[in-house]
Design a protein around this motif. Sequence first.
Motif, PDB file in Angstrom:
ATOM      1  N   SER A 164       3.095  40.635  12.057  1.00 36.22           N
ATOM      2  CA  SER A 164       3.075  41.520  10.898  1.00 36.22           C
ATOM      3  C   SER A 164       2.144  42.706  11.113  1.00 36.22           C
ATOM      4  O   SER A 164       2.467  43.845  10.767  1.00 36.22           O
ATOM      5  CB  SER A 164       2.633  40.733   9.660  1.00 36.22           C
ATOM      6  OG  SER A 164       3.425  39.597   9.474  1.00 36.22           O
ATOM      7  N   ARG A 286       6.612  46.426   4.929  1.00 32.90           N
ATOM      8  CA  ARG A 286       7.155  45.117   5.304  1.00 32.90           C
ATOM      9  C   ARG A 286       6.130  44.322   6.108  1.00 32.90           C
ATOM     10  O   ARG A 286       5.922  43.122   5.892  1.00 32.90           O
ATOM     11  CB  ARG A 286       8.428  45.316   6.119  1.00 32.90           C
ATOM     12  CG  ARG A 286       9.054  44.027   6.634  1.00 32.90           C
ATOM     13  CD  ARG A 286      10.135  44.337   7.661  1.00 32.90           C
ATOM     14  NE  ARG A 286      10.673  43.110   8.264  1.00 32.90           N
ATOM     15  CZ  ARG A 286      11.223  43.048   9.457  1.00 32.90           C
ATOM     16  NH1 ARG A 286      11.315  44.153  10.190  1.00 32.90           N
ATOM     17  NH2 ARG A 286      11.673  41.907   9.946  1.00 32.90           N
ATOM     18  N   THR A 290       4.328  40.588   5.308  1.00 39.91           N
ATOM     19  CA  THR A 290       4.449  39.424   6.178  1.00 39.91           C
ATOM     20  C   THR A 290       3.095  38.961   6.700  1.00 39.91           C
ATOM     21  O   THR A 290       2.921  37.784   7.034  1.00 39.91           O
ATOM     22  CB  THR A 290       5.382  39.728   7.365  1.00 39.91           C
ATOM     23  OG1 THR A 290       4.949  40.918   8.024  1.00 39.91           O
ATOM     24  CG2 THR A 290       6.802  39.913   6.894  1.00 39.91           C
ATOM     25  N   GLY A 319      11.418  36.163  -2.371  1.00 36.61           N
ATOM     26  CA  GLY A 319      12.081  37.198  -1.594  1.00 36.61           C
ATOM     27  C   GLY A 319      13.254  37.813  -2.328  1.00 36.61           C
ATOM     28  O   GLY A 319      13.386  39.042  -2.393  1.00 36.61           O
ATOM     29  N   HIS A 343       8.574  40.378   1.417  1.00 33.67           N
ATOM     30  CA  HIS A 343       8.358  39.891   2.780  1.00 33.67           C
ATOM     31  C   HIS A 343       7.199  38.912   2.874  1.00 33.67           C
ATOM     32  O   HIS A 343       7.082  38.208   3.886  1.00 33.67           O
ATOM     33  CB  HIS A 343       8.198  41.075   3.735  1.00 33.67           C
ATOM     34  CG  HIS A 343       9.511  41.698   4.083  1.00 33.67           C
ATOM     35  ND1 HIS A 343      10.338  41.184   5.058  1.00 33.67           N
ATOM     36  CD2 HIS A 343      10.166  42.756   3.553  1.00 33.67           C
ATOM     37  CE1 HIS A 343      11.433  41.919   5.135  1.00 33.67           C
ATOM     38  NE2 HIS A 343      11.358  42.871   4.227  1.00 33.67           N
TER      39      HIS A 343
END
Length: 454
Positions: A164, A286, A290, A319, A343
């Motif tokens: 990530s 994103r 994550t 999600g 995410h």
Amino acid sequence: MAVTTTIQPRRERPPTVGYGELLRGNRSFRFLWLGQVVSQMGDWFDTIAVYTITLRLTGSSRSVALIMVARFLPSVVMGPLSGVVADRFSRRSIMITADFLRAIVVLGFLFVRRPDQMWLVYVLTVMQLAFSAFFEPAKTAAIPSIVSDRQLLPANAIASVTWSAMLTLGAAIGGFVAGWFGTNVAFILDSLTFVVSALLIASVRFPKRAPRAKAKLTVGKALGINDTLEGARYVKHRRRVLAYLMVKPAWGMGGGILTLLAVFGERVFPIAGRTATGIGVLFTARGIGTAVGPIVARRWAGETPKQMQNAIGIAFLIGGCFYIAFGVSRSFTFALLFLAIAHCGGSILWVFSTVLLQREVEDKFRGRVFAAELALLTLTMAASNYLVGELMDRFSFSPRVVTAGVGTFFLLPGLVWFVTEKWWDRKANIAETQPISETVKEVPPNLGTEHFEV
């Protein structure tokens, strides 16, 4: 009359392993992790650059979707073979070879200049991801052999957070580099990172695995068909393994969001008129999501198998809801926030399903199981991304409508997970209500021996 009461000593829970403690104390994992850091940083330089030249040469959403298909299908085709190879040969050698081959392939993108050369983009993408299809199962299957079981969850959390973080930095920096210095610079940097990764992995010593039982060589054995069928039978008779195996492929059914992020960066949220920069910022959001997901989930959900199973179902619902919110948001700031939260859910189910599989599957089957997982994941991702491209190009649906549809569809796996959980988890025993660190051995197999893969 005095009554004597016997007080049973309280069973102390082994302390949770910290992320810094793991990296400082485990040299093998540290070097494997450092290889991941540099390689994945370069990967995002490459990804942003490929999206940019594809949109520049074609201006088509379908072309972006086809790039996604080209990235995903190699794992579907190579999955059975890569799993057999990961279980049969040195996982260290597999990773090093794959890195050097990818370093060469990436340089081929430097020769793409005109729209009629788009076929070369697809071919190079297929080749690059074909070698990745051998690298990833070998790496995931190897992690339990270099960390203790108590370190397994933090090790996978670190791997996910690193992915990530590299997405966040790589997408942001890669978008800047591709936008201001050109895509060729991004491809050269990506090639160099694969070389550095191979050199770092070369310094890692993996415990030597138990020798395989000798058997008469047949055509099916030589081609890996027998081993593949053996792995399929192994999963078939283990409902829990099958359930864990299907988590990422179910997540992949909503994977068309990746095509949508590229399109959103071009049509909805370009920054200063630059497509590459807009795509980079969306992928950065994103990446932040994550990175945060597994860290928060580890504290919020807990570390027992049951707790992680429940968190997986909830993560699907998170999600789906926030993909819908992202699709309908008119504010760029809120869109980035909703995308990051969505995410978070994806990374939770990714890390927890990986840990549960690594615990549940025997070492001699891990390569095949993780290769099958990757193949199914990429198959659903490819189908989802192609469908998204067709909905926008052929049927003229707006990116916002398609995104909301993807989010709605993403809710289904979470609902199915909760409905079927009692069926496939019926044989759960009392040991599974305890933390991982209490139910498994502290030292991984062969870690204390003198035999290592060279």
